[in-house]
Motif scaffolding. Structure first.
Motif, PDB file in Angstrom:
ATOM      1  N   VAL A   4       0.824  -1.200   0.000  1.00 39.53           N
ATOM      2  CA  VAL A   4       0.000   0.000   0.000  1.00 39.53           C
ATOM      3  C   VAL A   4       0.863   1.258   0.000  1.00 39.53           C
ATOM      4  O   VAL A   4       0.489   2.297  -0.560  1.00 39.53           O
ATOM      5  CB  VAL A   4      -0.937  -0.008   1.232  1.00 39.53           C
ATOM      6  N   TYR A  12       2.410   4.791 -13.639  1.00 44.19           N
ATOM      7  CA  TYR A  12       1.292   5.169 -12.777  1.00 44.19           C
ATOM      8  C   TYR A  12       0.807   6.571 -13.118  1.00 44.19           C
ATOM      9  O   TYR A  12      -0.385   6.801 -13.319  1.00 44.19           O
ATOM     10  CB  TYR A  12       1.729   5.088 -11.312  1.00 44.19           C
ATOM     11  N   SER A  67      -6.246   1.603  -6.571  1.00 42.95           N
ATOM     12  CA  SER A  67      -4.832   1.602  -6.945  1.00 42.95           C
ATOM     13  C   SER A  67      -3.921   1.254  -5.781  1.00 42.95           C
ATOM     14  O   SER A  67      -2.730   0.974  -5.983  1.00 42.95           O
ATOM     15  CB  SER A  67      -4.440   2.973  -7.516  1.00 42.95           C
ATOM     16  N   ARG A  68      -4.437   1.284  -4.548  1.00 40.68           N
ATOM     17  CA  ARG A  68      -3.635   0.990  -3.362  1.00 40.68           C
ATOM     18  C   ARG A  68      -3.817  -0.449  -2.874  1.00 40.68           C
ATOM     19  O   ARG A  68      -3.164  -0.871  -1.918  1.00 40.68           O
ATOM     20  CB  ARG A  68      -4.027   1.945  -2.233  1.00 40.68           C
ATOM     21  N   SER A  71      -2.331  -6.971  -5.215  1.00 34.94           N
ATOM     22  CA  SER A  71      -2.852  -7.937  -6.181  1.00 34.94           C
ATOM     23  C   SER A  71      -3.482  -9.151  -5.505  1.00 34.94           C
ATOM     24  O   SER A  71      -4.461  -9.712  -6.010  1.00 34.94           O
ATOM     25  CB  SER A  71      -1.730  -8.403  -7.115  1.00 34.94           C
ATOM     26  N   SER A 363      -2.909  -0.335  -9.631  1.00 30.79           N
ATOM     27  CA  SER A 363      -2.335  -1.048  -8.492  1.00 30.79           C
ATOM     28  C   SER A 363      -1.162  -1.925  -8.904  1.00 30.79           C
ATOM     29  O   SER A 363      -0.340  -2.298  -8.055  1.00 30.79           O
ATOM     30  CB  SER A 363      -3.407  -1.904  -7.806  1.00 30.79           C
ATOM     31  N   ARG A 366       2.624  -0.058  -8.882  1.00 34.01           N
ATOM     32  CA  ARG A 366       3.316   0.326  -7.648  1.00 34.01           C
ATOM     33  C   ARG A 366       4.720  -0.253  -7.657  1.00 34.01           C
ATOM     34  O   ARG A 366       4.934  -1.398  -8.028  1.00 34.01           O
ATOM     35  CB  ARG A 366       2.588  -0.190  -6.413  1.00 34.01           C
TER      36      ARG A 366
END
Length: 379
Positions: A4, A12, A67-68, A71, A363, A366
């Protein structure tokens, strides 16, 4: 949980930037294209714009939250989300909660709020495809372990949408499945056989209703179409594009939106763009989708995780494929199917699902910070 707090990569910011720009551009065009219809329906020139703005205000934060999320969580949520969305679509088709609009029963009304469960199925199917491919990665090219299970699950999900009568969304979902399977390396022979069977079913369904058959005949024989009936929408769309010329008539100056062109702010918003912003504006929109496709493919190629690669491929096929179909309809290259232009057309559920899908892809972009990366290196 460390995922996160990982830092953002250049991909991104590229994907986030192009997405936000397209959403803002879409809001401007929705305001312009829907003002007359809004006043006619609600006695308020800004009604549809404000509604779309509310959905954007919900969708953008939802995208950033998505997005935070790591997976691993998306893999766990794939099956529950697919089952829940299919359940909602079943309630739409088989219960009185379903609302019929333009002969399609694809809206579910709960507590005075209506939404399209088919849009939820799209994102759920995308996540499920990623989870399944990651699970079966070593044997995904074998028919009985790869394409066959995918077809069985997909037929159930797509069949529920087809039961509501929405052929356009059904075709987009079928394209998502086949396109994603192509990206993950399923043999072309298997894909070709599946596509032929799916095309046959689509043709049978298309000619099963008079309104759909009329659209197909209008597309095949535009010269013989009644311009005051089945050919009206395409004729007005062509007039709008022709009026726009190279530089357009100016933002807000469209005449097509004055109750001449049906679905001006939804399925045919590209025609309004061409009229008000001209050929240059239309090319800019095409360029935006090309840039979006390039960024998504960059993200896919930058990942080695089968789940991330598959989901990114599915979202790419979904957004770019739907955009090509929508623009193809407006240009008269594809029969009228009734699908919106992603991120730009008016439509709350479609906007939120598209932003959510992009949030999932974000996500995967990142990256670990330099300090953490050094610690992770082997000694």
């Amino acid at each position: 949980m460390s995922r996160v707090f990982q830092s953002e990569s250049s991909n991104y910011f590229l994907l986030l930037g192009i997405t936000l720009f397209m959403v803002v551009f879409g809001l401007v065009m929705v305001l312009s294209s829907s003002s007359v219809d809004s006043h006619t329906d609600d006695d308020n020139f800004f009604a549809r714009f404000l509604s779309q703005g509310i959905f954007a205000a919900i969708g953008v934060p939802l995208m950033l939250v998505a997005s935070r999320i790591p997976s691993a969580w998306w893999k766990r949520l794939a099956w529950p989300m697919l089952i829940a969305s299919c359940g909602l679509q079943a309630a739409t088709v088989f219960t009185s909660l379903g609302v019929r609009i333009n002969q399609n029963k694809n809206w579910l009304e709960i507590g005075g709020y209506a939404f399209q469960p088919s849009e939820l199925i799209k994102i759920s199917l995308v996540l499920w495809l990623g989870m399944f491919v990651a699970l079966k990665w070593e044997r995904i090219r074998q028919w009985k372990y790869g394409l066959l299970p995918v077809c069985i699950v997909s037929v159930v999900a797509i069949g529920l949408v087809l039961g509501g009568g929405d052929l356009g969304t059904t075709l987009i979902m079928a394209a998502i499945v086949l396109g994603t399977m192509f990206f993950v390396g399923i043999p072309l022979r298997q894909l070709f056989t599946t596509a032929v069977i799916a095309s046959g079913i689509a043709v049978v369904f298309a000619v099963s209703r008079t309104s759909r058959l009329e659209r197909i005949l209008s597309f095949l024989h535009p010269g013989g179409t009644d311009p005051t009936s089945t050919g009206w929408q395409m004729q007005q769309s062509d007039f709008g594009l022709a009026r726009g010329g190279i530089f357009g008539v100016g933002l807000g100056n469209s005449t097509s939106k004055w109750n001449w062109l049906p679905a001006a702010s939804t399925d045919f918003i590209f025609s309004i763009i061409g009229e008000e912003l001209g050929l240059i504006g239309a090319i800019v929109v095409l360029g935006l989708f090309v840039f979006l496709a390039v960024v998504l493919i960059r993200i896919m190629n930058a990942n080695t995780d089968p789940f991330a690669r598959t989901v990114t491929a599915a979202v790419t096929v979904w957004l770019i494929g739907q955009a090509l179909v929508n623009i193809g309809v407006v240009l008269g290259l594809v029969p009228t199917l009734g699908v919106p232009l992603p991120l730009i057309s008016s439509g709350g559920t479609a906007l939120i699902s598209s932003l959510f899908g992009i949030g999932v892809v974000l996500s995967f972009t990142r990256t670990t910070s330099p300090k953490k990366a050094r610690k992770a290196q082997p000694r």
